[in-house]
Design a protein around this motif. Structure first.
Motif, PDB file in Angstrom:
ATOM      1  N   PHE A 150       0.827  -1.205   0.000  1.00  0.00           N
ATOM      2  CA  PHE A 150       0.000   0.000   0.000  1.00  0.00           C
ATOM      3  C   PHE A 150       0.861   1.254   0.000  1.00  0.00           C
ATOM      4  CE2 PHE A 150      -2.898  -3.118   1.676  1.00  0.00           C
ATOM      5  CZ  PHE A 150      -4.128  -2.735   1.174  1.00  0.00           C
ATOM      6  N   ASN A 165       0.466   3.763   1.929  1.00  0.00           N
ATOM      7  CA  ASN A 165       0.763   4.179   3.309  1.00  0.00           C
ATOM      8  C   ASN A 165       1.405   3.057   4.118  1.00  0.00           C
ATOM      9  OD1 ASN A 165      -1.296   2.477   3.691  1.00  0.00           O
ATOM     10  ND2 ASN A 165      -2.669   3.921   4.685  1.00  0.00           N
ATOM     11  N   ALA A 201       0.951   0.403   5.508  1.00  0.00           N
ATOM     12  CA  ALA A 201       0.099  -0.518   6.266  1.00  0.00           C
ATOM     13  C   ALA A 201       0.906  -1.522   7.076  1.00  0.00           C
ATOM     14  CB  ALA A 201      -0.884  -1.252   5.340  1.00  0.00           C
ATOM     15  N   LEU A 202       1.986  -1.051   7.694  1.00  0.00           N
ATOM     16  CA  LEU A 202       2.727  -1.931   8.598  1.00  0.00           C
ATOM     17  C   LEU A 202       1.917  -2.107   9.873  1.00  0.00           C
ATOM     18  CD1 LEU A 202       6.383  -0.633   8.214  1.00  0.00           C
ATOM     19  CD2 LEU A 202       5.371  -2.674   7.229  1.00  0.00           C
ATOM     20  N   PHE A 203       2.021  -3.291  10.477  1.00  0.00           N
ATOM     21  CA  PHE A 203       1.313  -3.523  11.742  1.00  0.00           C
ATOM     22  C   PHE A 203       2.070  -2.772  12.827  1.00  0.00           C
ATOM     23  CE2 PHE A 203       0.711  -7.667   9.389  1.00  0.00           C
ATOM     24  CZ  PHE A 203      -0.463  -7.243   8.793  1.00  0.00           C
ATOM     25  N   ARG A 204       1.455  -1.710  13.375  1.00  0.00           N
ATOM     26  CA  ARG A 204       2.223  -0.797  14.211  1.00  0.00           C
ATOM     27  C   ARG A 204       2.568  -1.379  15.563  1.00  0.00           C
ATOM     28  NH1 ARG A 204      -2.805   2.838  13.443  1.00  0.00           N
ATOM     29  NH2 ARG A 204      -3.199   1.105  12.080  1.00  0.00           N
ATOM     30  N   HIS A 205       1.837  -2.429  15.975  1.00  0.00           N
ATOM     31  CA  HIS A 205       2.120  -3.000  17.295  1.00  0.00           C
ATOM     32  C   HIS A 205       3.154  -4.119  17.225  1.00  0.00           C
ATOM     33  CE1 HIS A 205      -0.968  -5.427  15.430  1.00  0.00           C
ATOM     34  NE2 HIS A 205      -0.566  -6.418  16.185  1.00  0.00           N
ATOM     35  N   MET A 206       3.667  -4.385  16.034  1.00  0.00           N
ATOM     36  CA  MET A 206       4.673  -5.440  15.899  1.00  0.00           C
ATOM     37  C   MET A 206       6.011  -4.824  15.507  1.00  0.00           C
ATOM     38  SD  MET A 206       2.722  -8.312  13.652  1.00  0.00           S
ATOM     39  CE  MET A 206       0.989  -8.633  13.849  1.00  0.00           C
ATOM     40  N   THR A 207       7.071  -5.514  15.899  1.00  0.00           N
ATOM     41  CA  THR A 207       8.393  -5.061  15.472  1.00  0.00           C
ATOM     42  C   THR A 207       8.551  -5.336  13.980  1.00  0.00           C
ATOM     43  OG1 THR A 207       9.389  -7.197  15.895  1.00  0.00           O
ATOM     44  CG2 THR A 207       9.423  -5.620  17.702  1.00  0.00           C
ATOM     45  N   GLU A 228       8.645  -9.021  13.396  1.00  0.00           N
ATOM     46  CA  GLU A 228       7.328  -9.668  13.469  1.00  0.00           C
ATOM     47  C   GLU A 228       6.461  -9.321  12.269  1.00  0.00           C
ATOM     48  OE1 GLU A 228       6.296  -8.066  17.203  1.00  0.00           O
ATOM     49  OE2 GLU A 228       6.949  -9.826  18.332  1.00  0.00           O
ATOM     50  N   PHE A 284      10.249  -0.642  15.981  1.00  0.00           N
ATOM     51  CA  PHE A 284       8.838  -0.589  15.625  1.00  0.00           C
ATOM     52  C   PHE A 284       8.677   0.342  14.416  1.00  0.00           C
ATOM     53  CE2 PHE A 284       8.517  -2.378  19.777  1.00  0.00           C
ATOM     54  CZ  PHE A 284       7.384  -3.171  19.704  1.00  0.00           C
ATOM     55  N   GLN A 299       9.399   4.018  14.441  1.00  0.00           N
ATOM     56  CA  GLN A 299      10.763   4.509  14.615  1.00  0.00           C
ATOM     57  C   GLN A 299      11.537   4.593  13.302  1.00  0.00           C
ATOM     58  OE1 GLN A 299      11.307   1.293  17.473  1.00  0.00           O
ATOM     59  NE2 GLN A 299      12.091   2.784  18.942  1.00  0.00           N
ATOM     60  N   ARG A 330       7.916  -7.747   3.731  1.00  0.00           N
ATOM     61  CA  ARG A 330       6.812  -8.515   4.312  1.00  0.00           C
ATOM     62  C   ARG A 330       5.997  -9.182   3.205  1.00  0.00           C
ATOM     63  NH1 ARG A 330       2.278  -5.247   7.475  1.00  0.00           N
ATOM     64  NH2 ARG A 330       2.054  -4.412   5.382  1.00  0.00           N
TER      65      ARG A 330
END
Lengths: 278, 360
Positions: free
Chosen positions: B80, B82, B84-90, B93, B133, B136, B149
């Protein structure tokens, strides 16, 4: 100068209308000493009211958790016919007086209500019994979780979920590992507010409970009865317990608010999603 | 994996996002879907990914009808704009996600996952960031993680929706070159959606230009730039000057001025337009038969853009011409100077055959 004046006015107002009344509750509760206080909150009727209040909260909060998440999910992530009606319906409990909410349940499940005959023949007690109290509480507290989640979910969009699906995750995996972690702070906040209201609800519960001491009295109803009996110390003792619960809830809420920006900034998640380390 | 679209249409309410699209993407090509916003390019990409289901038509993967396959079944990597990384995962992950959600039978061992994730992170040059994360990292780094990913599940097809749109131009240029190298090394089929004609020309093997839900033209980048088949494509692929022309007896005229031969087949005499790119206008001494006045000069690195008011042209619409910096410095053009114009190349289109698009 002007700023100080403004802060001064705000502080004075808060002290006058919030802090002093709250302090009065605790002062009155302890007016006749700790022994009287303990006696007031450990007498059987008080204990039963505490137990009922906790039971009602323990049922209605999880129910609203599930329905709130489902409603917010449907509204935020899908377009369907009747969506705006659903949004309006969610706000309904906020819009109407709790007393009227209680009356609605009387009209539905009362002796002369729509389902009254059916319930009587099957010996099911809803009104003037615990099920009625639970139903009224669920109704009144429904909007809290859904309202909290809708803007969060809308602002996050569908990209994360679509990415997870494209990576081969199933619907459940996507929900547990992506959606839920993304909304957890909003969800916790909604649960806290929902819980506070579930324990404190008076109007709707008062209408459907029937005020049977030791059976269908919740804490707010018990406080009212004691107060009407001129038993001020006991009334304020139980009220102080309720106030304490409210304060704890607020403390939990501010703790969350204090943690959240920090979490956003450094990105340190305290809870890892299940399966993150296997 | 080759991808074919056969008569694909998709409507959102009253709005036809794409209509009767036919497109072939042979195995191993990098195709760009190029067009202004709202032209349907993203919808087309989502139809290929399985994020939307077409109302009509078929999507074929390697000749097999994949129209009703779910997103997961298509095994495509989707990136995407933007991230669309999972923000709660490193970062680690995030890249491992696609491997960890596999069913027990298909899932690689923990050690295999670890080595694969680390090799992917090395590939996108972000091995050092595995325990960071997403918040960062910079935009360019995040997009590289999103690519890693997507590649973790070994997709046969990589779909990129304006992947570099939110990045500044220098990072964008770097990532484009990097993506091209990656594509050449790994040989998957890629489709990139972009509204940036330069990006499409720089990175893609084939470009499909979309407008209002239709494919206007498909071809290799040079061909699309040099031989646009419609005024829309001509305009969209770069700067153009537009001049009203009159076609009479096989010649095109601007006012009384004969600019050269034009095809007789064009209808609507007097209602035609000529499109000329800035570098196709030749500037000469004022003795030439089409005089004009230089009204503005702008030096843009190696090229210099001159604005010229030509006789027979309304004053508020000067022509744009481009010359090299060397020539500019040798001939010392200055504002107010009289010059002579000649059109080296131009193309005449019927006016109004295609609706004008507001976004360009």
């Amino acid at each position: 100068m002007r700023r100080r004046l403004l802060i001064g006015i705000a502080l004075m107002f808060m002290t006058l209308f919030l802090a002093i009344p709250l302090l009065t509750v605790f002062a009155q509760a302890l007016a006749r000493g700790a022994a009287a206080y303990l006696a007031a909150i450990t007498e059987p009727a008080a204990l039963s009211a505490i137990k009922l209040t906790l039971t009602v909260a323990a049922i209605s909060v999880p129910v609203n958790l599930v329905f709130g998440v489902a409603a917010a999910w449907a509204i935020a992530k899908f377009n369907f016919r009747g969506k705006s009606t659903l949004i309006t319906l969610i706000d309904l409990p906020f819009a109407i007086s709790p007393v009227i909410a209680g009356l609605m349940f009387i009209l539905l499940f009362g002796t002369n209500g729509w389902f009254g005959g059916f319930l009587r023949t099957h010996h099911i007690h809803v009104v003037f019994a615990v099920p009625g109290i639970v139903l009224a509480t669920i109704f009144v507290t429904f909007p809290f979780i859904a309202r909290e989640l809708i803007p969060v979910m809308q602002s996050q969009g569908n990209d994360d979920e679509e990415t997870a699906l494209s990576l081969g995750a199933t619907g459940w995996q996507t929900f547990w590992r992506v959606t839920l972690p993304n909304i957890r702070w909003g969800l916790l906040y909604g649960v806290l507010l929902c819980n506070a209201r579930a324990m404190g609800e008076f109007g709707a519960v008062s209408v459907v409970s029937g005020h049977v001491r030791g059976l269908t009295n919740t804490m707010p109803l018990h406080v009212e009865i004691l107060y009407n009996d001129y038993n001020y110390t006991a009334a304020f003792a139980v009220a102080s317990l309720l106030a304490l619960l409210a304060l704890l809830t607020l403390a939990g809420k501010s703790f969350l608010e204090w943690r959240q920006p920090e979490l956003r900034r450094t990105g340190h998640a305290r809870q890892r999603p299940k399966g993150g380390k296997r | 994996m080759s991808i074919e679209l056969r008569g694909v249409s998709k409507q959102f309410g009253e709005f036809a996002a794409v209509e009767n699209i036919n497109l072939d993407v042979p195995t191993g090509t990098l195709m760009a879907l190029l067009g202004p916003s709202g032209c349907g390019k993203t919808t087309l990409l989502r139809l290929i990914a399985g994020l939307e289901i077409p109302d009509e038509g078929q999507v074929l993967f390697d000749g097999q009808d994949a129209t009703l396959w779910s997103v997961g079944e298509r095994k495509v990597g989707f990136v995407f704009q933007n991230y669309a990384l999972f923000r709660h995962m490193t970062v680690y992950e995030n890249v491992a996600f696609g491997l960890k959600v596999k069913g027990r039978r298909e899932r690689p061992t923990a050690a295999a996952i670890r080595s694969k994730v680390h090799s992917l992170l090395e590939l996108v040059q972000l091995g050092w960031a595995h325990d960071r994360f997403p918040a960062q990292l910079s935009g360019g780094q995040r997009q590289r993680i999103a690519l890693a990913r997507a590649m973790a599940v070994d997709p046969q097809v990589l779909l990129l929706d304006e992947p570099f749109g939110a990045l500044d131009s220098q990072v964008r240029h770097e990532l484009r070159r990097w993506l091209r190298r990656l594509h050449d090394e790994l040989h998957f089929t890629s489709i990139i959606v972009t509204h940036d004609q330069q990006e499409a020309i720089e990175v893609a093997d084939t470009v499909a230009v979309l407008n209002r839900g239709h494919i206007e033209q498909t071809g290799i980048p040079g061909e699309i730039y040099d031989l646009p088949r419609s005024a829309f494509v001509h305009r969209f692929l770069g700067q153009v000057n537009e001049l009203p022309v009159r076609v009479r007896d096989g010649r095109a005229y601007i006012g009384p001025l004969d600019i050269g031969a034009a095809a007789e087949t064009l209808k609507g005499k007097g209602e035609n337009i000529a499109l000329i790119r800035p570098h196709e206008i030749e500037i000469g001494p004022p003795s030439a038969n089409w005089p004009g006045t230089l009204v503005a000069v702008r030096v843009i690195g190696p090229i210099v853009r001159l604005e010229i008011c030509a006789d027979g042209q309304p004053i508020h619409e000067p022509l744009e011409a481009e010359i090299s910096r060397e020539r500019f410095e040798a001939e010392r053009f200055s504002v107010g100077q009289k010059v002579g114009l000649r059109l080296r190349r131009w193309q005449v289109y019927e006016r109004g055959t295609r609706p004008h698009n507001d976004t360009i």
